[in-house]
Design a protein around this motif. Structure first.
Motif, short mmCIF file in Angstrom:
data_model
loop_
_atom_site.label_atom_id
_atom_site.label_comp_id
_atom_site.label_asym_id
_atom_site.label_seq_id
_atom_site.Cartn_x
_atom_site.Cartn_y
_atom_site.Cartn_z
N SER A 1 0.82 -1.21 0.00
CA SER A 1 0.00 0.00 0.00
C SER A 1 0.86 1.26 0.00
N THR A 2 1.93 1.26 0.77
CA THR A 2 2.83 2.41 0.80
C THR A 2 3.50 2.60 -0.55
N GLU B 1 0.92 3.96 -3.02
CA GLU B 1 0.65 5.38 -2.79
C GLU B 1 1.79 6.23 -3.34
N ASP C 1 -7.72 -0.03 2.54
CA ASP C 1 -6.75 0.61 1.68
C ASP C 1 -6.89 2.12 1.61
N LYS C 2 -8.11 2.63 1.71
CA LYS C 2 -8.27 4.07 1.65
C LYS C 2 -7.68 4.75 2.87
N MET D 1 -3.87 4.68 2.33
CA MET D 1 -3.41 5.55 1.24
C MET D 1 -4.14 6.89 1.31
N GLU E 1 -3.18 9.99 1.47
CA GLU E 1 -2.71 11.07 0.60
C GLU E 1 -3.18 10.84 -0.84
N LEU E 2 -3.04 9.62 -1.32
CA LEU E 2 -3.47 9.32 -2.68
C LEU E 2 -4.99 9.38 -2.81
#
Length: 328
Positions: A70-71, A74, A106-107, A110, A112-113
């Motif tokens: 995930s990191t 992003e 996941d939201k 992430m 920032e994305l």
């Protein structure tokens, strides 16, 4: 979440093609629904969006839990949007074996994305699918492409060597690995690694940087023994640090080189056609299984009981049920 019942096919298509992320989310919910009426509507929406799809770069990203998928996604997504791309992330969360429920986190991982206007993140439960991706991910890819997203990132569950279905729906398969987490060479064997178009050793930062560089050499020597794929591409190995945003551009350059090679050799369209056939066969199997299971539920239960009680062999019971199914 239930699909908005007020939307017509035209409403869905217009909302998707004009970049309405709310409507896109509703359309994906519709595509993921198992209700017959939703499936019929979803098929029509996807069909109308199909001519507007196919222009993106589709990247599957997998790796063991804890590798920092995930990191990494992003960091990659932020890098790509800064380059003027529109990025859709289809992140498949693990489903509970007991309840079928999903973490769907996941939201939050992430954030920032997720706040980026040029990115769209959609977590979906894997629902026990052995391939590691949601059953309707292919339809979701088409919908996102029709909405103008030119890069599709599919983050898979990361469950090991059953994580191969992603290869049949993406253009590029990226495997994230760790260094210093045990025997790096343990994973170097035929299977998921030889399918990878690139291996990125993540968390190459701080005290782990030297270990990551050593691991890169080990992996590079190992994949060198694997034959090139049908396009003549050999697996690349790089190091990166998603948290420090280092090496992300290098990894993406590899993806672009691979995509250009496929287009130059005329292989991209051929691969997409083959993927559509794989999709068709998978759906056909699903529909046949559903039709069979609903044909005579009592007969199925009787057969299961007979197997448990030792009255029928599993092969015998299966043949009997199929014969009955075909006669009706």
């Amino acid at each position: 979440m239930k699909p908005n019942k007020k939307y017509t096919i035209a409403d869905y298509v217009k909302g998707i093609t004009t970049g309405n992320r709310v409507v896109l989310g509703q359309a994906i919910t519709l595509a993921e629904s198992t209700l017959p009426e939703h499936r019929q509507l979803a098929v029509q929406v996807v069909k109308q969006c199909l001519p507007l799809s196919g222009k993106s770069i589709r990247v599957g990203i997998t790796g063991v839990p804890g590798v920092g998928k995930s990191t990494f996604i992003e960091s990659l997504g932020m890098y790509l949007t800064a380059q003027g791309h529109k990025v859709a992330v289809l992140a498949v969360d693990p489903s509970s074996a007991r309840t079928g429920g999903s973490i769907m986190g996941d939201k939050t991982r992430m954030d920032e994305l997720a706040a980026n206007p040029n990115a769209f993140i959609r977590p979906s439960p894997s629902a026990g699918n052995l391939g590691g991706v949601a059953n309707r991910t292919r339809e979701c890819i088409i919908l996102c492409e029709a909405a103008g997203y030119d890069i599709i990132l599919v983050e898979t569950v990361g469950v090991g060597q059953s994580e191969t279905e992603v290869k049949n729906m993406t253009d590029f398969f990226l495997l994230l690995m760790l260094a210093g987490a045990g025997d790096e060479l343990q994973g170097i064997k035929r299977g998921i690694m030889e399918m990878a178009d690139a291996i990125a050793i993540n968390k190459a930062d701080g005290d782990n940087l030297a270990k990551a560089k050593t691991a890169r050499g080990d992996y590079a020597r190992a994949v060198h023994m694997y034959p090139a794929d049908d396009a003549g591409w050999s697996t690349r190995v790089e190091v990166c640090s998603a948290i420090e945003k280092k090496g992300i551009d290098t990894v993406w350059t590899i993806v672009e080189e691979h995509n250009l090679m496929l287009k130059t050799k005329g292989l991209l369209n051929e691969r997409r056609k083959h993927q559509n056939l794989t999709w068709f066969r998978q759906l056909l199997g699903e529909l046949l299984t559903d039709a069979f299971n609903t044909h005579d539920e009592s007969g199925l239960h009787d057969a299961e009981r007979a197997i448990i009680e030792g009255k029928l062999l599993p092969s015998e019971a299966a043949q009997k049920l199929i014969a009955d199914f075909l006669q009706n």
